[in-house]
Motif scaffolding. Structure first.
Motif, mmCIF file in Angstrom:
data_model
loop_
_atom_site.group_PDB
_atom_site.id
_atom_site.type_symbol
_atom_site.label_atom_id
_atom_site.label_comp_id
_atom_site.label_asym_id
_atom_site.label_seq_id
_atom_site.Cartn_x
_atom_site.Cartn_y
_atom_site.Cartn_z
ATOM 1 N N LEU A 169 -9.013 10.813 -7.999
ATOM 2 C CA LEU A 169 -8.759 10.282 -6.656
ATOM 3 C C LEU A 169 -9.259 8.852 -6.514
ATOM 4 N N THR A 170 -10.401 8.561 -7.108
ATOM 5 C CA THR A 170 -10.931 7.196 -7.079
ATOM 6 C C THR A 170 -9.969 6.241 -7.760
ATOM 7 N N ARG A 171 -9.460 6.642 -8.906
ATOM 8 C CA ARG A 171 -8.513 5.807 -9.646
ATOM 9 C C ARG A 171 -7.214 5.627 -8.855
ATOM 10 N N LEU A 172 -6.724 6.718 -8.269
ATOM 11 C CA LEU A 172 -5.512 6.639 -7.459
ATOM 12 C C LEU A 172 -5.725 5.697 -6.277
ATOM 13 N N GLY A 173 -6.863 5.807 -5.627
ATOM 14 C CA GLY A 173 -7.171 4.924 -4.502
ATOM 15 C C GLY A 173 -7.205 3.460 -4.907
ATOM 16 N N GLU A 174 -7.820 3.193 -6.037
ATOM 17 C CA GLU A 174 -7.870 1.812 -6.534
ATOM 18 C C GLU A 174 -6.466 1.293 -6.840
ATOM 19 N N ASP A 175 -5.652 2.153 -7.438
ATOM 20 C CA ASP A 175 -4.273 1.762 -7.763
ATOM 21 C C ASP A 175 -3.451 1.514 -6.501
ATOM 22 N N LEU A 176 -3.657 2.337 -5.480
ATOM 23 C CA LEU A 176 -2.949 2.137 -4.216
ATOM 24 C C LEU A 176 -3.361 0.823 -3.554
ATOM 25 N N ARG A 177 -4.636 0.522 -3.616
ATOM 26 C CA ARG A 177 -5.116 -0.750 -3.041
ATOM 27 C C ARG A 177 -4.500 -1.930 -3.790
ATOM 28 N N THR A 178 -4.463 -1.856 -5.111
ATOM 29 C CA THR A 178 -3.857 -2.914 -5.912
ATOM 30 C C THR A 178 -2.385 -3.089 -5.540
ATOM 31 N N ALA A 179 -1.676 -1.967 -5.382
ATOM 32 C CA ALA A 179 -0.253 -2.032 -5.014
ATOM 33 C C ALA A 179 -0.082 -2.708 -3.656
ATOM 34 N N ARG A 180 -0.950 -2.375 -2.712
ATOM 35 C CA ARG A 180 -0.858 -2.989 -1.383
ATOM 36 C C ARG A 180 -1.119 -4.486 -1.448
ATOM 37 N N LEU A 181 -2.161 -4.873 -2.149
ATOM 38 C CA LEU A 181 -2.510 -6.289 -2.237
ATOM 39 C C LEU A 181 -1.443 -7.087 -2.978
ATOM 40 N N ARG A 182 -0.850 -6.513 -4.002
ATOM 41 C CA ARG A 182 0.218 -7.215 -4.727
ATOM 42 C C ARG A 182 1.430 -7.465 -3.835
ATOM 43 N N ARG A 183 1.604 -6.603 -2.860
ATOM 44 C CA ARG A 183 2.721 -6.764 -1.929
ATOM 45 C C ARG A 183 2.338 -7.607 -0.717
ATOM 46 N N ASN A 184 1.084 -8.082 -0.719
ATOM 47 C CA ASN A 184 0.568 -8.932 0.348
ATOM 48 C C ASN A 184 0.676 -8.251 1.716
ATOM 49 N N LEU A 185 0.314 -6.969 1.750
ATOM 50 C CA LEU A 185 0.357 -6.200 2.985
ATOM 51 C C LEU A 185 -1.061 -5.924 3.473
ATOM 52 N N THR A 186 -1.225 -5.843 4.777
ATOM 53 C CA THR A 186 -2.512 -5.466 5.347
ATOM 54 C C THR A 186 -2.565 -3.951 5.486
ATOM 55 N N ILE A 187 -3.767 -3.430 5.671
ATOM 56 C CA ILE A 187 -3.920 -1.998 5.897
ATOM 57 C C ILE A 187 -3.167 -1.590 7.163
ATOM 58 N N ASP A 188 -3.239 -2.403 8.199
ATOM 59 C CA ASP A 188 -2.541 -2.090 9.451
ATOM 60 C C ASP A 188 -1.029 -2.029 9.255
ATOM 61 N N GLU A 189 -0.475 -2.931 8.466
ATOM 62 C CA GLU A 189 0.972 -2.919 8.219
ATOM 63 C C GLU A 189 1.400 -1.647 7.488
ATOM 64 N N VAL A 190 0.622 -1.276 6.493
ATOM 65 C CA VAL A 190 0.946 -0.071 5.723
ATOM 66 C C VAL A 190 0.775 1.177 6.589
ATOM 67 N N ALA A 191 -0.279 1.216 7.379
ATOM 68 C CA ALA A 191 -0.506 2.362 8.263
ATOM 69 C C ALA A 191 0.658 2.534 9.230
ATOM 70 N N ALA A 192 1.142 1.432 9.775
ATOM 71 C CA ALA A 192 2.287 1.502 10.685
ATOM 72 C C ALA A 192 3.537 1.995 9.955
ATOM 73 N N LYS A 193 3.728 1.547 8.735
ATOM 74 C CA LYS A 193 4.914 1.935 7.967
ATOM 75 C C LYS A 193 4.933 3.432 7.672
ATOM 76 N N ILE A 194 3.765 4.006 7.368
ATOM 77 C CA ILE A 194 3.729 5.428 7.017
ATOM 78 C C ILE A 194 3.415 6.316 8.226
ATOM 79 N N GLY A 195 3.166 5.701 9.369
ATOM 80 C CA GLY A 195 2.925 6.472 10.585
ATOM 81 C C GLY A 195 1.567 7.128 10.642
ATOM 82 N N SER A 196 0.563 6.451 10.127
ATOM 83 C CA SER A 196 -0.798 6.993 10.190
ATOM 84 C C SER A 196 -1.739 5.925 10.725
ATOM 85 N N GLY A 197 -2.978 6.249 10.783
ATOM 86 C CA GLY A 197 -3.967 5.301 11.261
ATOM 87 C C GLY A 197 -4.541 4.459 10.142
ATOM 88 N N ARG A 198 -5.177 3.394 10.549
ATOM 89 C CA ARG A 198 -5.822 2.467 9.612
ATOM 90 C C ARG A 198 -6.852 3.187 8.744
#
Length: 105
Positions: free
Chosen positions: A11-40
């Motif tokens: 899970l730690t590795r998956l979380g790190e990979d997800l963060r890397t994917a988000r940052l590579r796409r230049n997205l904020t946590i708020d933008e991603v949360a809105a896209k998937i319909g969840s909270g920050r």
């Protein structure tokens, strides 16, 4: 009770990979949360690999980064070699055990 250590590491590795994917796409946590319909907080917890974060959040994040492919095969019974071997070895050959005839009337 905490999950097994191997699960926490995955899970730690998956979380790190997800963060890397988000940052590579230049997205904020708020933008991603809105896209998937969840909270920050759910997105932040997933990126930390928190074990109490729902599978739905992890799957939604993978979907949002177009990385979901293959998830439907994670627990595919046709790929579970150990389970198939165990299943074959425990299959009954008879519906009832043979105890012989009883004379109790």
């Amino acid at each position: 009770m905490a999950p097994p250590h191997a699960v926490l590491l995955a899970l730690t590795r998956l979380g790190e990979d997800l963060r890397t994917a988000r940052l590579r796409r230049n997205l904020t946590i708020d933008e991603v949360a809105a896209k998937i319909g969840s909270g920050r907080r759910a997105v932040a917890d997933a990126e930390r690999g928190k074990a109490t974060t729902s599978m739905a959040v992890y799957a939604a994040l993978l979907w949002s980064y177009d990385l979901l492919g293959g998830i439907e095969h994670l627990a595919d019974p046709s790929r579970d070699q150990e389970g198939m071997i165990l299943s074959r070895s425990k299959q009954r050959s008879r519906a009832r055990s043979s105890q012989g005839l009883s004379n109790d009337f």
